[in-house]
Scaffold this active site. Structure first.
Site, PDB file in Angstrom:
ATOM      1  N   GLY A   1     -15.406  55.113  27.683  1.00  0.00           N
ATOM      2  CA  GLY A   1     -16.294  55.704  26.678  1.00  0.00           C
ATOM      3  C   GLY A   1     -17.313  56.607  27.331  1.00  0.00           C
ATOM      4  O   GLY A   1     -17.077  57.138  28.415  1.00  0.00           O
ATOM      5  N   SER A   2     -18.456  56.736  26.666  1.00  0.00           N
ATOM      6  CA  SER A   2     -19.460  57.694  27.142  1.00  0.00           C
ATOM      7  C   SER A   2     -20.235  57.152  28.340  1.00  0.00           C
ATOM      8  O   SER A   2     -20.324  55.936  28.545  1.00  0.00           O
ATOM      9  CB  SER A   2     -20.440  57.993  26.009  1.00  0.00           C
ATOM     10  OG  SER A   2     -21.181  56.834  25.727  1.00  0.00           O
TER      11      SER A   2
ATOM     12  N   VAL B   1     -23.287  54.700  27.408  1.00  0.00           N
ATOM     13  CA  VAL B   1     -22.951  53.281  27.242  1.00  0.00           C
ATOM     14  C   VAL B   1     -22.412  52.713  28.562  1.00  0.00           C
ATOM     15  O   VAL B   1     -22.630  51.540  28.874  1.00  0.00           O
ATOM     16  CB  VAL B   1     -21.965  53.078  26.067  1.00  0.00           C
ATOM     17  CG1 VAL B   1     -21.560  51.619  25.947  1.00  0.00           C
ATOM     18  CG2 VAL B   1     -22.593  53.554  24.765  1.00  0.00           C
ATOM     19  N   GLY B   2     -21.773  53.552  29.357  1.00  0.00           N
ATOM     20  CA  GLY B   2     -21.311  53.123  30.682  1.00  0.00           C
ATOM     21  C   GLY B   2     -22.462  52.539  31.501  1.00  0.00           C
ATOM     22  O   GLY B   2     -22.300  51.537  32.205  1.00  0.00           O
TER      23      GLY B   2
ATOM     24  N   GLU C   1     -14.363  54.311  32.797  1.00  0.00           N
ATOM     25  CA  GLU C   1     -13.545  55.494  32.487  1.00  0.00           C
ATOM     26  C   GLU C   1     -14.382  56.365  31.567  1.00  0.00           C
ATOM     27  O   GLU C   1     -14.447  56.127  30.366  1.00  0.00           O
ATOM     28  CB  GLU C   1     -12.236  55.064  31.811  1.00  0.00           C
ATOM     29  CG  GLU C   1     -11.347  54.174  32.672  1.00  0.00           C
ATOM     30  CD  GLU C   1     -10.548  54.965  33.711  1.00  0.00           C
ATOM     31  OE1 GLU C   1     -10.409  56.194  33.568  1.00  0.00           O
ATOM     32  OE2 GLU C   1     -10.085  54.344  34.683  1.00  0.00           O
TER      33      GLU C   1
ATOM     34  N   CYS D   1     -10.699  62.900  26.196  1.00  0.00           N
ATOM     35  CA  CYS D   1     -11.592  62.888  27.359  1.00  0.00           C
ATOM     36  C   CYS D   1     -11.193  63.916  28.407  1.00  0.00           C
ATOM     37  O   CYS D   1     -12.040  64.411  29.140  1.00  0.00           O
ATOM     38  CB  CYS D   1     -11.630  61.499  27.968  1.00  0.00           C
ATOM     39  SG  CYS D   1     -10.006  60.852  28.324  1.00  0.00           S
TER      40      CYS D   1
HETATM   41  P1  NAD Z   1     -18.966  55.041  23.236  1.00  0.00           P
HETATM   42  O1  NAD Z   1     -19.546  54.872  24.554  1.00  0.00           O
HETATM   43  O2  NAD Z   1     -19.832  55.405  22.092  1.00  0.00           O
HETATM   44  O3  NAD Z   1     -18.180  53.731  22.764  1.00  0.00           O
HETATM   45  C1  NAD Z   1     -17.255  53.062  23.576  1.00  0.00           C
HETATM   46  C2  NAD Z   1     -17.351  51.581  23.354  1.00  0.00           C
HETATM   47  O4  NAD Z   1     -18.650  51.123  23.679  1.00  0.00           O
HETATM   48  C3  NAD Z   1     -17.072  51.124  21.931  1.00  0.00           C
HETATM   49  O5  NAD Z   1     -16.204  50.009  21.970  1.00  0.00           O
HETATM   50  C4  NAD Z   1     -18.429  50.742  21.405  1.00  0.00           C
HETATM   51  O6  NAD Z   1     -18.385  49.684  20.475  1.00  0.00           O
HETATM   52  C5  NAD Z   1     -19.172  50.305  22.625  1.00  0.00           C
HETATM   53  N1  NAD Z   1     -20.612  50.559  22.507  1.00  0.00           N
HETATM   54  C6  NAD Z   1     -21.198  51.615  21.889  1.00  0.00           C
HETATM   55  N2  NAD Z   1     -22.550  51.536  22.000  1.00  0.00           N
HETATM   56  C7  NAD Z   1     -22.815  50.395  22.693  1.00  0.00           C
HETATM   57  C8  NAD Z   1     -24.023  49.765  23.143  1.00  0.00           C
HETATM   58  N3  NAD Z   1     -25.223  50.295  22.894  1.00  0.00           N
HETATM   59  N4  NAD Z   1     -23.913  48.625  23.843  1.00  0.00           N
HETATM   60  C9  NAD Z   1     -22.717  48.097  24.116  1.00  0.00           C
HETATM   61  N5  NAD Z   1     -21.542  48.653  23.720  1.00  0.00           N
HETATM   62  C10 NAD Z   1     -21.581  49.777  23.016  1.00  0.00           C
HETATM   63  O7  NAD Z   1     -17.867  56.108  23.536  1.00  0.00           O
HETATM   64  P2  NAD Z   1     -16.969  56.853  22.510  1.00  0.00           P
HETATM   65  O8  NAD Z   1     -17.826  57.739  21.651  1.00  0.00           O
HETATM   66  O9  NAD Z   1     -16.076  55.885  21.859  1.00  0.00           O
HETATM   67  O10 NAD Z   1     -16.090  57.780  23.469  1.00  0.00           O
HETATM   68  C11 NAD Z   1     -16.480  59.087  23.811  1.00  0.00           C
HETATM   69  C12 NAD Z   1     -16.690  59.260  25.293  1.00  0.00           C
HETATM   70  O11 NAD Z   1     -15.737  58.529  26.015  1.00  0.00           O
HETATM   71  C13 NAD Z   1     -16.531  60.693  25.771  1.00  0.00           C
HETATM   72  O12 NAD Z   1     -17.501  60.978  26.734  1.00  0.00           O
HETATM   73  C14 NAD Z   1     -15.152  60.705  26.393  1.00  0.00           C
HETATM   74  O13 NAD Z   1     -14.943  61.712  27.345  1.00  0.00           O
HETATM   75  C15 NAD Z   1     -15.096  59.353  26.982  1.00  0.00           C
HETATM   76  N6  NAD Z   1     -13.710  58.929  27.138  1.00  0.00           N
HETATM   77  C16 NAD Z   1     -13.216  58.738  28.385  1.00  0.00           C
HETATM   78  C17 NAD Z   1     -11.891  58.374  28.549  1.00  0.00           C
HETATM   79  C18 NAD Z   1     -11.279  58.132  29.892  1.00  0.00           C
HETATM   80  O14 NAD Z   1     -10.173  57.633  29.926  1.00  0.00           O
HETATM   81  N7  NAD Z   1     -11.944  58.418  30.995  1.00  0.00           N
HETATM   82  C19 NAD Z   1     -11.090  58.210  27.434  1.00  0.00           C
HETATM   83  C20 NAD Z   1     -11.636  58.404  26.180  1.00  0.00           C
HETATM   84  C21 NAD Z   1     -12.956  58.743  26.038  1.00  0.00           C
END
Ligand code: NAD
Length: 470
Positions: free
Chosen positions: A204-205, A208-209, A226, A260
């Site tokens: 994800g982003s 949140v990472g 990731e 992504c």
């Molecule tokens: P996100 O970080 O908003 O959400 C990902 C996960 O985190 C979800 O399951 C969500 O429930 C959880 N989450 C959200 N907020 C949280 C918090 N405050 N505390 C704990 N958990 C929380 O990401 P997204 O919007 O789903 O994805 C978009 C981003 O992910 C983009 O930057 C994209 O490039 C990246 N991405 C990377 C890959 C990869 O394989 N490297 C793949 C897809 C997306």
């Protein structure tokens, strides 16, 4: 009489917490009981997942269409197909990958023997995003199971239909002694992150990472992150622009740009850009027709928040394709949009676009393109279209990215033989195929030395002159 209000807040929160801690305890106990140790049992779980994917194909495809307007063929290629290929590859090679590798400890320890064994980590947590909600949940799960772990899976709440379909799939086809699903959003993930895991695999982003990495540090739990970022494209002079344009357009507008590794922005010299624009427009028209809104092959933004965010990045004075006038909020439809004359300080260049907008930026040539890439966070992928081996080599050695793709976009990431992951700002760790199994296991050396003869005496004190020469 009015019924009393349903219990929210504390009561619901504590029920959710109790359910999560029970899942964690059950999966820990199951791991400790050795459930996942046997390789045949792992292969059987993977086979069950494959059967489930086949039998529930229609339900899953419908859910993906509901959440993202994803075309069925696209879903088969970029979501379900990636996972079934991954399962087939892992099933074919797992035993050989897990075969202990022997090593020599050198003359000082002789006679001795040693080997490295791939040991399961224990209980893993997989937190998945919404953009490829099936692929990015299940491909890591395949590696986790193959590695012999028990797993909690947290699908993304932003793709609710797919989250429900995945939950149904995993609960129906997999053993609850191996895999459990926790659906939910921030609240549930926060409670999950307070538990102790042996690996957290997060996609994800970056924002949140950071939350995930901080929570993991509390238990010294390793994380695989990731993440994303702005993946650049450089188009060199002299390449076949018609083919390059098709590959770039497909990579950008697949999944409505919510990928992504989508090409985020494109750099070329002014003269190449001028020649490239008509090819890009033609390629978009070939794939999605004159009105992409009516194309069954073109998707939708996942929700209004992302629709508004990406629409806000479009500067209609710069569009040579698409633009906000064609957008439809009701349908969450944003057309394939290409902008020229974009400057580095424009809003569209501030963050990852994650939508169907392709900014074109003029550079002097490869020198400036490389410098521009180097001044930003390391991207997940860098794309180069060039016929010159020296230019390719310069991008390979002078820029850093999760991967470098020369002459193609996107198509490489679903391959089970290629490690997939970022570096620096685009993430840590990788998976797919063998590397995935390595990520979800510990490489444990086991050394053995017989008690007789007691040759180790030569390294014990007293350190006489003869021993100093050793
Ligand atoms: P996100 O970080 O908003 O959400 C990902 C996960 O985190 C979800 O399951 C969500 O429930 C959880 N989450 C959200 N907020 C949280 C918090 N405050 N505390 C704990 N958990 C929380 O990401 P997204 O919007 O789903 O994805 C978009 C981003 O992910 C983009 O930057 C994209 O490039 C990246 N991405 C990377 C890959 C990869 O394989 N490297 C793949 C897809 C997306």
């Amino acid at each position: 009489p009015a019924l009393p209000a349903p219990e929210h807040g504390d009561g619901a929160e504590s029920a959710m917490r109790t359910a999560i801690t029970a899942d964690v305890a059950a999966l820990r106990a199951s791991f400790d009981a050795g459930t996942t140790r046997d390789v045949s049992a792992r292969l059987a779980q993977l086979e069950a997942l494959r059967t489930g994917l086949r039998r529930e194909h229609r339900r899953l495809t419908r859910a993906l269409a509901q959440d993202l307007g994803k075309n069925g063929t696209e879903a088969a290629i970029t979501e379900i197909g990636v996972v079934t290929q991954e399962i087939a590859h892992v099933r074919r090679h797992l035993r050989s990958w897990l075969h202990p590798s022997s090593l020599s400890l050198g003359p000082l320890l002789a006679p001795s023997s040693a080997h490295v064994r791939r040991e399961p980590l224990g209980l893993a947590l997989i937190i998945a995003p919404w953009n490829y909600p099936l692929n990015l949940t299940l491909a890591p799960l395949v590696a986790a199971i193959a590695g012999g772990n028990t797993v909690i899976v947290k699908p993304s709440e932003v793709a609710p239909a797919t989250s429900a379909a995945l939950t149904h799939l995993l609960r129906t086809w997999l053993d609850p002694g191996w895999v459990r699903v926790v659906e939910g959003a921030v609240e549930e993930t926060t409670v999950l992150l307070q538990q102790r895991f042996d690996l957290i695999f997060y996609t994800g982003s970056a924002a949140v990472g950071r939350i995930v990495a901080r929570a993991a540090a509390e238990h010294l739990t390793p994380t695989v992150l990731e993440l994303g970022g702005k993946s650049p494209v450089f188009v060199d002079e002299g390449v076949d622009l018609a083919v390059a344009a098709r590959r770039i357009v497909w990579g950008k507008f697949t999944n409505t740009g919510q990928t992504c590794v989508a090409p985020d922005y494109l750099m070329a010299t002014p003269s190449t850009l001028e020649k490239l624009v008509p090819h890009l427009r033609r390629a978009a028209r070939e794939m999605y027709g004159r009105d992409p809104r009516r194309s069954r092959d073109y998707g939708r933004m996942v929700d209004l928040k992302h629709f508004e965010r990406v629409r806000g990045l479009i500067d209609d004075e710069k569009t040579v394709l698409g633009g906000t006038e064609e957008a439809d909020r009701e349908e969450r439809y944003l057309p394939p949009t290409i902008m020229t004359g974009v400057r580095w300080e424009d809003p569209v260049m501030a963050e990852e676009i994650f939508g169907p907008v392709l900014p074109l930026l003029a550079v002097d040539g490869p020198d400036e393109a490389i410098a521009r890439i180097r001044e930003r966070e390391k991207p997940l992928t860098a794309y180069v279209f060039t016929d010159r081996a020296a230019i390719e080599e310069r991008f390979a050695t002078e820029t850093s990215s999760g991967s470098l793709a020369v002459g193609l976009t996107l198509a490489h990431v679903g391959t089970p033989t290629m490690p997939f992951g970022g570096v620096g700002g685009s993430g840590t760790g990788a998976y797919h195929g063998r590397v995935g199994v390595e990520t979800f296991t510990h490489a444990k050396p086991i050394v053995r030395k017989a008690l007789t003869p007691d040759t180790l005496r030569i390294i014990y004190p007293p350190y006489t002159r003869a021993k100093r020469a050793l």
